[in-house]
Design a protein around this motif. Structure first.
Motif, PDB file in Angstrom:
ATOM      1  N   GLN A  94     -35.995 -53.002  15.090  1.00  5.44           N
ATOM      2  CA  GLN A  94     -36.449 -51.767  15.721  1.00  5.44           C
ATOM      3  C   GLN A  94     -37.839 -51.942  16.289  1.00  5.44           C
ATOM      4  N   CYS A  95     -38.045 -51.453  17.511  1.00  8.80           N
ATOM      5  CA  CYS A  95     -39.361 -51.529  18.143  1.00  8.80           C
ATOM      6  C   CYS A  95     -40.301 -50.534  17.461  1.00  8.80           C
ATOM      7  N   ALA A  96     -41.431 -51.019  16.986  1.00 13.01           N
ATOM      8  CA  ALA A  96     -42.384 -50.166  16.263  1.00 13.01           C
ATOM      9  C   ALA A  96     -43.173 -49.248  17.177  1.00 13.01           C
ATOM     10  N   CYS A  97     -42.997 -49.391  18.497  1.00 16.90           N
ATOM     11  CA  CYS A  97     -43.721 -48.538  19.428  1.00 16.90           C
ATOM     12  C   CYS A  97     -42.848 -47.381  19.919  1.00 16.90           C
ATOM     13  N   CYS A  98     -41.697 -47.696  20.509  1.00 18.01           N
ATOM     14  CA  CYS A  98     -40.826 -46.657  21.056  1.00 18.01           C
ATOM     15  C   CYS A  98     -39.742 -46.215  20.087  1.00 18.01           C
ATOM     16  N   LEU A  99     -39.640 -46.875  18.912  1.00 15.95           N
ATOM     17  CA  LEU A  99     -38.697 -46.524  17.852  1.00 15.95           C
ATOM     18  C   LEU A  99     -37.238 -46.656  18.290  1.00 15.95           C
ATOM     19  N   LYS A 100     -36.936 -47.583  19.182  1.00 19.21           N
ATOM     20  CA  LYS A 100     -35.559 -47.826  19.565  1.00 19.21           C
ATOM     21  C   LYS A 100     -34.975 -48.928  18.691  1.00 19.21           C
ATOM     22  N   GLU A 101     -33.729 -48.722  18.265  1.00 19.10           N
ATOM     23  CA  GLU A 101     -33.017 -49.689  17.440  1.00 19.10           C
ATOM     24  C   GLU A 101     -32.156 -50.567  18.353  1.00 19.10           C
ATOM     25  N   PHE A 102     -32.404 -51.908  18.284  1.00 24.16           N
ATOM     26  CA  PHE A 102     -31.704 -52.844  19.165  1.00 24.16           C
ATOM     27  C   PHE A 102     -30.659 -53.684  18.434  1.00 24.16           C
ATOM     28  N   LEU A 110     -40.433 -58.453  25.785  1.00 25.72           N
ATOM     29  CA  LEU A 110     -40.848 -59.283  26.918  1.00 25.72           C
ATOM     30  C   LEU A 110     -40.854 -58.489  28.216  1.00 25.72           C
ATOM     31  N   ARG A 111     -39.959 -57.508  28.325  1.00 24.69           N
ATOM     32  CA  ARG A 111     -39.864 -56.729  29.557  1.00 24.69           C
ATOM     33  C   ARG A 111     -40.716 -55.466  29.520  1.00 24.69           C
ATOM     34  N   ALA A 112     -40.786 -54.811  28.352  1.00 24.76           N
ATOM     35  CA  ALA A 112     -41.505 -53.540  28.241  1.00 24.76           C
ATOM     36  C   ALA A 112     -42.980 -53.812  27.975  1.00 24.76           C
ATOM     37  N   GLU A 113     -43.773 -53.828  29.029  1.00 26.70           N
ATOM     38  CA  GLU A 113     -45.186 -54.180  28.879  1.00 26.70           C
ATOM     39  C   GLU A 113     -45.938 -53.145  28.044  1.00 26.70           C
ATOM     40  N   PHE A 114     -45.562 -51.869  28.202  1.00 27.58           N
ATOM     41  CA  PHE A 114     -46.285 -50.830  27.464  1.00 27.58           C
ATOM     42  C   PHE A 114     -46.119 -51.032  25.964  1.00 27.58           C
ATOM     43  N   CYS A 115     -44.877 -51.251  25.504  1.00 28.72           N
ATOM     44  CA  CYS A 115     -44.643 -51.455  24.066  1.00 28.72           C
ATOM     45  C   CYS A 115     -45.351 -52.714  23.575  1.00 28.72           C
ATOM     46  N   ARG A 116     -45.283 -53.776  24.347  1.00 29.73           N
ATOM     47  CA  ARG A 116     -45.909 -55.028  23.923  1.00 29.73           C
ATOM     48  C   ARG A 116     -47.409 -54.870  23.803  1.00 29.73           C
ATOM     49  N   ARG A 117     -48.051 -54.274  24.822  1.00 24.79           N
ATOM     50  CA  ARG A 117     -49.508 -54.110  24.785  1.00 24.79           C
ATOM     51  C   ARG A 117     -49.945 -53.158  23.665  1.00 24.79           C
ATOM     52  N   SER A 118     -49.140 -52.124  23.431  1.00 24.65           N
ATOM     53  CA  SER A 118     -49.507 -51.173  22.377  1.00 24.65           C
ATOM     54  C   SER A 118     -49.484 -51.834  21.011  1.00 24.65           C
ATOM     55  N   PRO A 136     -41.899 -39.080  14.663  1.00 25.55           N
ATOM     56  CA  PRO A 136     -43.087 -39.026  15.526  1.00 25.55           C
ATOM     57  C   PRO A 136     -43.386 -40.394  16.133  1.00 25.55           C
ATOM     58  N   LEU A 137     -43.586 -40.431  17.436  1.00 22.36           N
ATOM     59  CA  LEU A 137     -43.948 -41.669  18.108  1.00 22.36           C
ATOM     60  C   LEU A 137     -45.426 -41.945  17.899  1.00 22.36           C
ATOM     61  N   PRO A 138     -45.820 -43.199  17.770  1.00 24.47           N
ATOM     62  CA  PRO A 138     -47.244 -43.515  17.608  1.00 24.47           C
ATOM     63  C   PRO A 138     -48.021 -43.182  18.869  1.00 24.47           C
ATOM     64  N   ALA A 139     -49.304 -42.885  18.689  1.00 25.50           N
ATOM     65  CA  ALA A 139     -50.146 -42.564  19.837  1.00 25.50           C
ATOM     66  C   ALA A 139     -50.224 -43.751  20.768  1.00 25.50           C
ATOM     67  N   PRO A 140     -50.109 -43.516  22.084  1.00 28.74           N
ATOM     68  CA  PRO A 140     -50.105 -44.654  23.016  1.00 28.74           C
ATOM     69  C   PRO A 140     -51.412 -45.424  23.004  1.00 28.74           C
TER      70      PRO A 140
END
Length: 651
Positions: free
Chosen positions: A161-169, A180-188, A226-230
């Protein structure tokens, strides 16, 4: 197959199907067209259906009015495609095994076939190994296998699960691709300082288990909570900070532009870094260097940018300018590629004749195999071979007749265990020779004759274009074809194994037809290659001269038995070839060619005498001893059975 079943269901519910929407889906329509073409390719040899591109009405009629039969046709097409792949795989395997044996023995002129691939314009390379790769994935795999360098995003997760957007893959590989594709999640995640031990990634066993358990079953699911603060996005970290500092330090100590360039190049050479990361590092050095940093250097600003530009130029690194890559040669190729290699190798062997290999010899006690011997009978090959038993020279030869009707354990040469057992015995030089005629019913030119008496005739299963089987056949015919290919492949593998240890072998098969368009094993590339090797020779004869009821032209591929021609002439029973033909159906309703599967007694006598002499001429190696375990395994493994045991008395 699922799409074709779905198509049948759509036609069955034609009134309620949304055909207007379906007809607008051009990608789906192209897939359906290719599926129908695939299905017709599989069925055209066993069905009266015509090409769906020109006769679609007959196909839609089946889908509308015979839905169950339509499903059966789909299953038959799938079974035919699978059987064709299995057949080609068996043919590829024995080609590969034969060529591999010959290559290890040093009997081939050329190395294994290799591939040459054009590099893309984008460069992917390892600066440490000075190797270029066709893709980013190939370069990444090399960096991990050779240098232990893995994707930095693998330090950002230890689950699925992505710890930024909380999506389960559902799998580590899918989550890695997301980061690798989602720059926002990676940078956060990088901004939060997350750094965990990497879990097994793409290609690992555990990730494979996860994909088989969940992947393609559920899409990525959004977790609740709750999603983490960006927060503020992290700075770009794609460059190598250590190399960044070292390059700047070298420039601080520079005594000249050219001298500085050589030191910079030497610093990069041998460093475990990819070309992409090196470019990011050089560009970061150019962009982040302030005017004060540049003024502190003993070189001018123009020289500073010139040095970085030269390091970024691919021509500075000669291995980056290669246009093609040559992959390491191997034998895991398609049948067509291996056949072309055999043809080239046969021509090369004729021009550069290889020297005869020094035989290694066999023990004083030797085994000889009679493959596909059929039922034991008076006058067969073993009948005469046993009567030539002579131990005056200290050599004892045991003959073993192998056939499924004699032994279901060791005589069934379709079983991998039986095949490997006898090939291992040859490699250990326990078996010194063999004779055999692999099934020829699928190769027989009698299939090209028309039979009018009873209105039936076997179809042609092989052609010169498709010597290992036509593309479209009945399932029963395909099974018969596959059995013939598999048994012939085993005999050829065993013959090559005997060639490598200096043994004796004889392969019998119908002579090649006069028509060049007719198929024959003697016209296949693999047989042409074997006949070009030293020690092999091809003899042609008519079995009618030894007592057969029809001429039956036959060819014999003989290995290391040069004097067998005289023995054949000695036991010839007539000078005139019989004029009777064995084509069609006999009075009992069977095929006339069936009786010709058994060699005439005079021919068996000649072959037994010639091969016995050749076996006794083989060198003696006292280090080769028959173990008691091997004797016991043969005796208790149902190799000896009934009357067959008379030919294998172990003292």
């Amino acid at each position: 197959m699922q799409r074709l079943r779905h198509l049948g269901a759509l036609y069955a519910t034609a009134d309620s199907s949304a055909w207007g929407v379906l007809n607008e889906d051009f990608e789906w329509i192209s897939l359906i067209c290719s599926d129908l073409d695939w299905m017709w390719t599989q069925l055209r040899g066993s069905s009266d259906l015509q090409d769906p591109k020109r006769h679609l009405a007959s196909w839609t009629y089946l889908m509308l009015h015979h839905r169950n039969y339509w499903k059966k046709l789909i299953l038959r097409a799938g079974a035919h495609a699978a059987a064709q792949r299995d057949n080609l795989y068996d043919v590829q395997c024995f080609h590969r095994n034969i060529l591999s044996q010959l290559h290890e023995h040093g009997s081939l002129v050329s190395p294994p076939p290799y591939e040459t691939t054009q590099f893309p314009k984008e460069i992917f390379a390892c600066m440490a190994c000075e190797k270029r790769f066709p893709s980013r994935g190939g370069c990444g795999a090399h960096m991990f296998r050779s240098h232990g360098v893995f994707q930095t995003v693998r330090n950002l997760f230890d689950g699925t699960q992505c710890a930024c957007c909380l999506k389960e893959f559902h799998s580590h590989g899918k989550l890695q691709g997301h980061l690798l594709r989602a720059e926002f999640c990676r940078r956060s995640l990088q901004r939060k300082g997350i750094h965990v031990a990497p879990v097994p990634g793409i290609g690992s066993i555990s990730n494979g288990h996860l994909e088989r358990a969940h992947d393609c079953v559920l899409p990525p699911l959004q977790a609740q909570g709750p999603l983490p603060a960006p927060g503020r996005r992290a700075e770009h970290d794609g460059y190598d900070l250590i190399l960044f500092e070292e390059l700047y330090t070298i420039m601080l100590d520079a005594t000249g532009v050219e001298d500085c360039f050589q030191h910079l190049k030497l610093c990069i050479q041998g460093r475990v870094i990819t070309w992409e990361r090196l470019l990011l590092t050089l560009r970061a050095l150019r962009d982040e260097a302030t005017p004060a940093d540049v003024e502190a250097l003993p070189i001018t600003k123009e020289a500073f940018h010139l040095l970085l530009g030269r390091l970024e130029d691919p021509h500075t690194w000669p291995f980056l300018t290669q246009d093609t890559v040559i992959f390491e040669g191997h034998w895991n190729r398609d049948v067509q590629d291996l056949a072309e290699y055999c043809c080239r190798e046969a021509d090369a062997a004729d021009e550069h004749r290889l020297p005869d290999q020094v035989p290694r010899g066999f023990g004083c006690e030797r085994y000889f195999l009679h493959l596909f011997s059929g039922r034991r009978r008076k006058g067969d090959f073993q009948f005469f071979f046993d009567r030539l038993r002579d131990t005056s020279d200290g050599i004892l030869i045991h003959i073993i007749s192998l056939d499924v009707v004699l032994s279901s354990a060791w005589g069934d040469l379709l079983k991998p265990s039986a095949r490997e057992f006898w090939k291992d015995a040859i490699r250990r030089r326990l078996v010194a020779g063999l004779i055999g005629g692999p099934p020829c019913e699928t190769w027989s030119q009698a299939r090209e004759r028309s039979v009018d008496a009873h209105g039936r005739a076997p179809r042609v299963l092989r052609t010169a274009e498709y010597p290992w089987g036509k593309e479209a056949l009945r399932l029963r015919e395909l099974l018969q074809l596959s059995v013939g290919n598999s048994l012939m492949g085993f005999q050829l593998e065993a013959v090559v194994a005997l060639y490598c240890v200096g043994g004796i072998a004889l392969t019998e098969h119908p002579a090649p037809p006069k028509a060049e368009s007719s198929v024959s094993i003697w016209r296949t590339p693999i047989l042409k290659l074997l006949l070009s090797l030293p020690g092999f020779e091809l003899l042609h004869l008519a079995q009618g001269l030894w007592g057969a009821k029809s001429p039956k032209p036959t060819s014999l591929m003989v290995l290391n038995a040069p004097g067998i021609q005289q023995d054949l002439l000695q036991w010839q029973v007539t000078k005139d070839v019989p004029v009777q033909t064995s084509i069609g159906v006999d009075l009992a309703g069977g095929w006339s060619t069936a009786a010709l599967k058994e060699y005439p007694p005079a021919l068996n006598r000649a072959l037994a005498q010639g091969l016995s002499k050749a076996l006794r001429r083989c060198a003696v190696d006292e280090t080769v001893q028959i173990s008691q375990a091997f004797r016991t395994l043969i005796q208790k493994g149902q190799v000896i059975k009934g009357e067959w045991s008379k030919g294998l008395r172990v003292k």
